[in-house]
Design an enzyme around this catalytic site. Sequence first.
Site, PDB file in Angstrom:
ATOM      1  N   ARG A 124       5.648   5.817  14.855  1.00 53.37           N
ATOM      2  CA  ARG A 124       5.361   6.280  13.492  1.00 53.37           C
ATOM      3  C   ARG A 124       4.736   7.671  13.511  1.00 53.37           C
ATOM      4  NH1 ARG A 124       0.646   6.168  10.215  1.00 53.37           N
ATOM      5  NH2 ARG A 124       0.888   5.360   8.112  1.00 53.37           N
TER       6      ARG A 124
ATOM      7  N   HIS B 243       0.840  -1.203   0.000  1.00 52.43           N
ATOM      8  CA  HIS B 243       0.000   0.000   0.000  1.00 52.43           C
ATOM      9  C   HIS B 243       0.873   1.251   0.000  1.00 52.43           C
ATOM     10  CE1 HIS B 243       1.138  -0.454   4.198  1.00 52.43           C
ATOM     11  NE2 HIS B 243       0.787   0.803   4.419  1.00 52.43           N
TER      12      HIS B 243
ATOM     13  N   HIS C 117       4.768   0.248  -0.011  1.00 50.11           N
ATOM     14  CA  HIS C 117       5.543  -0.576   0.913  1.00 50.11           C
ATOM     15  C   HIS C 117       4.731  -1.744   1.482  1.00 50.11           C
ATOM     16  CE1 HIS C 117       3.618   2.489   3.402  1.00 50.11           C
ATOM     17  NE2 HIS C 117       3.714   1.670   4.424  1.00 50.11           N
TER      18      HIS C 117
ATOM     19  N   ASP D  66       0.615   4.989   2.135  1.00 48.32           N
ATOM     20  CA  ASP D  66      -0.116   5.337   3.349  1.00 48.32           C
ATOM     21  C   ASP D  66      -1.285   6.311   3.123  1.00 48.32           C
ATOM     22  OD1 ASP D  66       1.138   3.709   5.185  1.00 48.32           O
ATOM     23  OD2 ASP D  66       2.823   5.089   5.400  1.00 48.32           O
TER      24      ASP D  66
HETATM   25  C1  SIN Z   1       3.445   0.766   7.850  1.00 44.46           C
HETATM   26  O1  SIN Z   1       2.892   0.296   6.862  1.00 44.46           O
HETATM   27  O2  SIN Z   1       3.351   1.955   8.145  1.00 44.46           O
HETATM   28  C2  SIN Z   1       4.240  -0.166   8.756  1.00 44.46           C
HETATM   29  C3  SIN Z   1       5.535  -0.570   8.184  1.00 44.46           C
HETATM   30  C4  SIN Z   1       6.321  -1.433   9.145  1.00 44.46           C
HETATM   31  O3  SIN Z   1       5.838  -1.785  10.222  1.00 44.46           O
HETATM   32  O4  SIN Z   1       7.457  -1.780   8.828  1.00 44.46           O
END
Ligand code: SIN
Length: 291
Positions: A282, A111, A266, A113
């Site tokens: 995050r 996806h 990612h 974000d």
């Molecule tokens: C995410 O998709 O923001 C998480 C990525 C991760 O946990 O490495």
Amino acid sequence: MKNQNATLTILTSGRAIGAEIKGINIADGIDDETFKNIEDAFNENGVIVFRNQQITEQHHIDFTKRFGDIGPNTFAGYHAHPKFPNEMLVISNIKKDGEYIGNPDAGHTWHTDQSYTERPPRATILYAIEIPTRDGKPLGDTLYANAAAAYEALPQDVKTHIDGLKAVHNIAARKRGGDAPKRVNESLKDKYPDVIHPVVRTHPFTGRKSLYVREGECIGIVGMSEEEALPLIKDLSNHITKDEFIYRHQWQPGDLIMWDNCTVQHLALKDYEPDDRRLIHRTVVLGTKPF
Ligand code: SIN
């Protein structure tokens, strides 16, 4: 504040995407000249990594704000950091009193974000605190795909076919592995109605074009039948995640990594056991409306 520019080194990954920036200690603060070089490296490489950082939540938030306003934490109320609920999300499979302290299922499908929002984040910034290992090898790698390089590699007839198309992004469309995100996404459906973004978007800083479409996030293409739209979304999604466009990040505690949601998609691998602790903070930087 230290001028860290003299010691800054940018090492590209050798892949289609990603660079490590060495010689920066984020906790020391970053002067404007050094910041400009970091921002340029970010816009150019899509993913940048700073290893061995020792930062507090406040350092992380201050660093995020250098790139723009902090973006909304769409999952606030579920996995927000208790001390910084509006700025920081916790990603973790660790349980306290029977409850996860963070989102245990973040990013387990490809996806970009929060594409289901009007202004998806310019950047996502993760800081790793605990990373699972087995036999000394880190687990839970994150894969990053360069959707700009993927666009550039398309045959001209496909570029012509998708030029001007707009896709419908839907928060609840995600085919998530675990129950928690599904529950969260369903409950946020009313707050985040479907949004429409161009299938090919232009980078607001570099002008580079990238594919901005993803199977499992996009439920259709405006003006196209589902029979035609869904296979096209699937084909473009598979194209983006070809090996040649990917950088695979192997985590270490102390890594701060940030990626550009305009050009990067990612996937976080879940190859560790429930008891293998993973803890990551995050933040996101608010972006522009895709064009
Ligand atoms: C995410 O998709 O923001 C998480 C990525 C991760 O946990 O490495």
